[in-house]
Motif scaffolding. Structure first.
Motif, PDB file in Angstrom:
ATOM      1  N   VAL A 292       0.839  -1.159   0.114  1.00 42.48           N
ATOM      2  CA  VAL A 292      -0.026   0.102   0.006  1.00 42.48           C
ATOM      3  C   VAL A 292       0.936   1.237  -0.107  1.00 42.48           C
ATOM      4  O   VAL A 292       0.519   2.151  -0.746  1.00 42.48           O
ATOM      5  CB  VAL A 292      -0.875   0.084   1.050  1.00 42.48           C
ATOM      6  N   SER A 293       1.913   1.250   0.729  1.00 40.30           N
ATOM      7  CA  SER A 293       2.705   2.388   0.856  1.00 40.30           C
ATOM      8  C   SER A 293       3.441   2.577  -0.519  1.00 40.30           C
ATOM      9  O   SER A 293       3.837   3.805  -0.602  1.00 40.30           O
ATOM     10  CB  SER A 293       3.881   2.302   2.014  1.00 40.30           C
ATOM     11  N   PHE A 294       3.759   1.559  -1.282  1.00 37.77           N
ATOM     12  CA  PHE A 294       4.623   1.655  -2.453  1.00 37.77           C
ATOM     13  C   PHE A 294       3.534   2.167  -3.632  1.00 37.77           C
ATOM     14  O   PHE A 294       3.949   3.005  -4.390  1.00 37.77           O
ATOM     15  CB  PHE A 294       5.264   0.381  -2.723  1.00 37.77           C
TER      16      PHE A 294
ATOM     17  N   SER B  79     -11.668  12.099  -7.230  1.00 44.24           N
ATOM     18  CA  SER B  79     -10.375  11.201  -7.067  1.00 44.24           C
ATOM     19  C   SER B  79     -10.288  10.656  -5.557  1.00 44.24           C
ATOM     20  O   SER B  79      -9.721   9.577  -5.266  1.00 44.24           O
ATOM     21  CB  SER B  79      -9.131  11.946  -7.526  1.00 44.24           C
ATOM     22  N   LEU B  80     -10.436  11.501  -4.518  1.00 41.40           N
ATOM     23  CA  LEU B  80     -10.045  10.991  -2.975  1.00 41.40           C
ATOM     24  C   LEU B  80     -11.296   9.911  -3.007  1.00 41.40           C
ATOM     25  O   LEU B  80     -11.058   8.851  -2.190  1.00 41.40           O
ATOM     26  CB  LEU B  80     -10.277  12.285  -2.282  1.00 41.40           C
ATOM     27  N   LEU B  81     -12.566  10.324  -3.500  1.00 36.76           N
ATOM     28  CA  LEU B  81     -13.578   9.259  -3.331  1.00 36.76           C
ATOM     29  C   LEU B  81     -13.163   7.849  -3.708  1.00 36.76           C
ATOM     30  O   LEU B  81     -13.321   6.729  -3.223  1.00 36.76           O
ATOM     31  CB  LEU B  81     -14.902   9.830  -3.951  1.00 36.76           C
ATOM     32  N   LEU B  82     -12.779   7.920  -4.935  1.00 37.65           N
ATOM     33  CA  LEU B  82     -12.105   6.596  -5.631  1.00 37.65           C
ATOM     34  C   LEU B  82     -11.076   6.011  -4.827  1.00 37.65           C
ATOM     35  O   LEU B  82     -11.056   4.588  -4.821  1.00 37.65           O
ATOM     36  CB  LEU B  82     -11.611   6.992  -7.021  1.00 37.65           C
TER      37      LEU B  82
ATOM     38  N   LEU C 189      -8.428   2.351  10.986  1.00 38.02           N
ATOM     39  CA  LEU C 189      -7.481   3.706  11.046  1.00 38.02           C
ATOM     40  C   LEU C 189      -6.305   3.349  10.190  1.00 38.02           C
ATOM     41  O   LEU C 189      -5.995   4.432   9.512  1.00 38.02           O
ATOM     42  CB  LEU C 189      -6.831   3.759  12.423  1.00 38.02           C
ATOM     43  N   PHE C 190      -5.523   2.278   9.876  1.00 37.21           N
ATOM     44  CA  PHE C 190      -4.591   2.255   8.831  1.00 37.21           C
ATOM     45  C   PHE C 190      -5.247   2.538   7.684  1.00 37.21           C
ATOM     46  O   PHE C 190      -4.630   3.113   6.751  1.00 37.21           O
ATOM     47  CB  PHE C 190      -4.257   0.738   9.143  1.00 37.21           C
ATOM     48  N   THR C 191      -6.508   2.233   7.395  1.00 39.50           N
ATOM     49  CA  THR C 191      -6.998   2.373   5.945  1.00 39.50           C
ATOM     50  C   THR C 191      -7.235   3.899   5.803  1.00 39.50           C
ATOM     51  O   THR C 191      -6.794   4.578   4.610  1.00 39.50           O
ATOM     52  CB  THR C 191      -8.190   1.696   5.781  1.00 39.50           C
ATOM     53  N   LEU C 192      -7.564   4.569   6.848  1.00 39.47           N
ATOM     54  CA  LEU C 192      -7.856   5.854   6.814  1.00 39.47           C
ATOM     55  C   LEU C 192      -6.360   6.656   6.811  1.00 39.47           C
ATOM     56  O   LEU C 192      -6.365   7.679   5.823  1.00 39.47           O
ATOM     57  CB  LEU C 192      -8.514   6.592   8.018  1.00 39.47           C
TER      58      LEU C 192
ATOM     59  N   ILE D  94      -5.332   6.529   3.097  1.00 35.10           N
ATOM     60  CA  ILE D  94      -6.220   7.452   2.349  1.00 35.10           C
ATOM     61  C   ILE D  94      -5.676   8.785   2.461  1.00 35.10           C
ATOM     62  O   ILE D  94      -5.337   9.554   1.349  1.00 35.10           O
ATOM     63  CB  ILE D  94      -7.841   7.593   2.647  1.00 35.10           C
ATOM     64  N   VAL D  95      -5.255   9.386   3.563  1.00 40.54           N
ATOM     65  CA  VAL D  95      -4.585  10.717   3.605  1.00 40.54           C
ATOM     66  C   VAL D  95      -3.364  10.693   2.939  1.00 40.54           C
ATOM     67  O   VAL D  95      -2.869  11.733   2.192  1.00 40.54           O
ATOM     68  CB  VAL D  95      -4.380  10.867   5.085  1.00 40.54           C
ATOM     69  N   TYR D  96      -2.599   9.408   3.097  1.00 38.02           N
ATOM     70  CA  TYR D  96      -1.496   9.532   2.405  1.00 38.02           C
ATOM     71  C   TYR D  96      -1.255   9.440   0.748  1.00 38.02           C
ATOM     72  O   TYR D  96      -0.545  10.000   0.169  1.00 38.02           O
ATOM     73  CB  TYR D  96      -0.630   7.997   3.040  1.00 38.02           C
ATOM     74  N   VAL D  97      -2.318   8.643   0.342  1.00 35.97           N
ATOM     75  CA  VAL D  97      -2.504   8.526  -1.132  1.00 35.97           C
ATOM     76  C   VAL D  97      -3.157  10.033  -1.520  1.00 35.97           C
ATOM     77  O   VAL D  97      -2.708  10.290  -2.665  1.00 35.97           O
ATOM     78  CB  VAL D  97      -3.437   7.481  -1.301  1.00 35.97           C
ATOM     79  N   GLY D  98      -3.867  10.615  -0.732  1.00 37.48           N
ATOM     80  CA  GLY D  98      -4.414  12.023  -0.902  1.00 37.48           C
ATOM     81  C   GLY D  98      -3.417  13.106  -1.023  1.00 37.48           C
ATOM     82  O   GLY D  98      -3.413  13.787  -1.836  1.00 37.48           O
ATOM     83  N   PHE D  99      -2.142  12.774  -0.243  1.00 38.52           N
ATOM     84  CA  PHE D  99      -1.113  13.677  -0.369  1.00 38.52           C
ATOM     85  C   PHE D  99      -0.468  13.506  -1.723  1.00 38.52           C
ATOM     86  O   PHE D  99      -0.362  14.738  -2.221  1.00 38.52           O
ATOM     87  CB  PHE D  99      -0.162  13.245   0.738  1.00 38.52           C
TER      88      PHE D  99
END
Lengths: 356, 388
Positions: free
Chosen positions: A117-119, A163-166, A200-203, A206-211
């Motif tokens: 996920v982080s990659f 995009s964030l919703l997706l 929480l991990f998923t949230l 999401i924030v990270y991908v949102g960045f």
């Protein structure tokens, strides 16, 4: 989240209605509410969001990326399950928080789910955002769209929201996919705390991908060429994901005190390196996810022997884990919001009529 | 036996009375015999004997007459407690025939009673008018009693030890006695008797014999230090003996530490302090003095007590001490062990308290402030550039 899903459900219905009707819109985004015959006309913002969402979902780009991600995640779950099964008979293996190990365990052949996920997460973010504005501009649809009674900030907000919703949908699906597969294969239900930790991990993901999404939207506003913004986004992603830790390692070796005489010296050096590392969002994310998914983690910085005296190895309560990575979470969230703020300001002040 | 003898005597007396042809004379009357050819002879007329002993006289009955004499033997004692047997040839005998000029030997066994005063006792053996006075000097005062004695009536020990006394039970009566053994101990005390390796509750002792009995005393767990006397009794329906054993219990020292609600965990935020109510209990039987409270805690932690020294705790009582545990600023969130020790000169105890450290939420609020500031900035952008 529920709200978003409810909205999504509503949107899917509308999409069906639209599909039945002969479609008149081409590639660009068009204001469609004039044609809508419903009693309640949706706001232009949501219309753009729906359209964007649908475009993304049907795009090849997204399809390929999500395919890679799902395959990688399934592979990592398979690795985790086999390693869990191997260690199940082992007396020494700790059965506490077994469910969380689905996300962090690996049999050595494939990276863990959290690593994937982080990659790959940033790549999804970049793919969804790198041509958000400049492709519209180069195709001339931006000026056409904004000639309709659509606020300019609605446009940029809708781009981001869609995009964030997706991303939210993708990451939650992946997270629950892992949980479901885990339930099926190991037959060990998660405790409420484990469930909350996964959510929480998923949230955080999401924030990270949102960045990364915001960063690429920023590039798409700044660079007129879609290729430039895509390349700069990917370059940054590669730099932070792969090279940054190498460079920091290099610096660490170069600046290491020659004769390790005092603890203070070593400690200040270690803290300096940690600070350098934490400039990378990838590092922040990995710290946050490690702490959230491994309750045994009690500290992220260097430890002195004095701090360890009398300490009992025990899992932290959820609140304490969150408090431990609170600075990381704040940092990620602030970076995401700052990127969004800059791109918003930039877009609002930009000349949009010209094509280049 | 005695009754049988008496009956014999009575019948003898009757026979003699009849024989003498109505002469109104008892034994006293026939002390001096007029013209008897029979003589009684024994060499030892006055003997000394202790109570409970038997004296055997060999009495020769000599016939000085010219014809065979038939002799009726009689015996007269001052008190009826004295028992006697007159035997010849292994059997009781009461009438003899002695040929002229010859003698017959009769054995008289006299039992000195146990319960007898010191003094000289007179007896008479009579044989057809001839009387042989005998005297027995009882050398000491006789008894009819039981003796129960311990050589060492006092033993000192801890409350959790067993005290073993050795007592000697002497039967100073003429009969075999079965003694019931009992101890009048306070409730909670366990007193058992053993003899010859077996636990017994009664003991049979032959007359004038002795048996050794072991008295095992187990004090109750909650016994306090001090001296306790336990009366021990050996009784039959006719006689009894009593003695006392003394148990001197030196107190045991016991101490335990716990918290007021028995929970051995506490929560503390790193850098700040938390209070724990401790209960120091004296679980021993002796008073504890100057109980010092101390703690071993992780580096950088401070543990202080509102009463660093408890002056005295009586047995069974407890003292409350409040401990203030101050965690180090550098303490990691999670669990630490703080060990609290209460020690007196004699004994010490410790309690391990699991302290869950929570990190300070101050930085959490600062983080929220940062987020609010960023959100405020974006809101400002919305307000400034929105709705264009």
């Amino acid at each position: 989240m529920k709200e978003a899903i409810a909205k999504l459900g509503g949107w899917l219905k509308k999409l069906k209605i639209r599909a039945e009707r002969p479609s008149s819109d081409g590639n660009g985004i068009r204001k469609a509410n004039a044609e809508q015959s419903g009693a309640r006309t949706p706001s232009p913002f949501w219309v753009i969001v729906q359209k964007e969402f649908g475009d993304h979902l049907r795009s090849w780009r997204f399809g390929i990326l999500i395919g890679i991600t799902v395959l990688a995640c399934i592979g990592s779950i398979y690795g985790a399950v086999t390693s869990l099964k191997e260690s199940a008979g082992n007396e020494q293996s700790d059965t506490a928080f077994l469910f969380l190990k689905m996300f962090t365990a690996s049999d050595g052949t494939l990276p863990t789910f959290a690593t994937f996920v982080s990659f790959l997460g940033p790549l999804i973010g970049i793919a969804l955002g790198f041509d958000a504005v400049n492709s519209e501009r180069s195709k001339g649809t931006l000026g056409r769209l904004l000639s309709h009674p659509v606020y300019r900030d609605d446009f940029i907000l809708a781009k981001f929201t869609a995009s964030l919703l997706l991303i939210t949908v993708v990451l939650f699906s992946l997270g629950f996919l892992v949980m479901g597969l885990g339930l099926m294969t190991i037959g060990y239900p998660p405790t409420p705390e484990e469930f909350i930790r996964v959510v929480l991990f998923t949230l955080v993901a999401i924030v990270y991908v949102g960045f990364w999404l915001n960063l690429s939207i920023l590039f798409s506003i700044r660079f007129r060429q879609a290729a430039t913004s895509a390349l700069s986004g990917i370059a940054l992603w590669l730099f932070f994901s792969v090279f940054y830790s190498m460079i920091v390692g290099l610096i660490e070796r170069a600046t290491a005190p020659a004769n390790a005489t005092s603890v203070d010296q070593l400690l200040s050096h270690a803290n300096g390196i940690l600070l350098l590392n934490r400039l990378s969002p990838a590092y922040l994310f990995s710290e946050a996810t490690t702490t959230l998914l491994t309750p045994g983690v009690r500290s992220l910085g260097p430890l002195t022997a004095e701090q360890v005296v009398g300490a009992i190895a025990s899992p932290l309560p959820l609140g304490q884990s969150v408090l431990l990575v609170w600075p990381q979470l704040i940092g990620l969230l602030a970076a995401t919001m700052a990127c969004f703020g800059i791109s918003y300001a930039m877009f609002m002040r930009q000349e949009i009529r010209s094509r280049s | 036996m005695r009754a049988a003898c008496r009956r014999t005597i009575v019948s003898l007396v009757l026979a003699i009375i009849l024989g003498l042809g109505g002469t109104a004379a008892g034994f006293t009357g026939s002390v001096v015999s007029a013209a008897s050819a029979v003589e009684l002879y024994t060499p030892y007329l006055r003997l000394s004997a202790p109570p409970g002993e038997s004296i055997t006289y060999s009495i020769d009955v000599i016939n000085h007459g010219s014809s065979t004499a038939t002799v009726d033997l009689g015996f007269k004692a001052q008190s009826a407690d004295w028992e006697y047997e007159m035997t010849a040839g292994g059997r009781n005998v009461s009438r003899l025939a002695v040929k002229a000029g010859e003698s017959q030997s009769v054995s008289l066994t006299l039992h000195v009673p146990l319960e007898v005063e010191k003094g000289v006792y007179q007896f008479e053996v009579s044989a057809s008018g001839s009387v042989l006075p005998l005297a027995v000097e009882v050398s000491e005062k006789g008894t009819f009693r039981t003796e129960l004695e311990t050589d060492q009536p006092n033993i000192q020990g801890h409350a959790d030890s067993t005290f073993s006394f050795t007592a000697t039970l002497r039967n100073r009566t003429a009969e075999s006695q079965t003694y019931a053994l009992s101890a009048a101990a306070d409730p909670g005390w366990n007193v058992t008797f053993s003899s010859g390796g077996n636990n017994v509750s009664s003991l049979e002792v032959e007359p004038n014999a002795e048996k050794s009995v072991t008295i095992n005393v187990e004090p109750p767990d909650t016994v306090k230090a001090g001296t306790y006397e336990i009366p021990i009794k050996a009784t039959t329906n006719s006689t009894s003996a009593e003695t006392k054993v003394e148990v001197d219990i030196t107190g045991t020292y016991g101490i335990s530490v716990s918290t007021a609600d028995e929970r051995l965990n506490a929560n503390v935020t790193s850098g700040s302090s938390s209070k724990v109510d401790l209960v120091v209990t004296n679980s021993g039987s002796a008073e504890l003095k100057n109980v010092n409270m101390s703690a071993s805690s992780p580096t950088g932690w401070e543990v202080s007590f509102d009463k660093p020294t408890v002056e005295s705790i009586k047995p069974g009582e407890s003292a409350r001490v409040q401990a203030t545990i101050k965690a180090s600023k550098e303490a990691l969130p999670g669990d630490y062990v703080v060990s609290i020790t209460a020690s007196s000169a004699e004994k010490s105890a410790d309690a391990q308290i699991r302290v869950a450290v929570k990190s300070s939420v101050l930085w959490g609020w600062i983080g929220i402030l940062i987020i609010l500031a960023v959100a405020g900035g974006i809101y400002y952008l919305f307000r400034k550039y929105g709705r264009r």
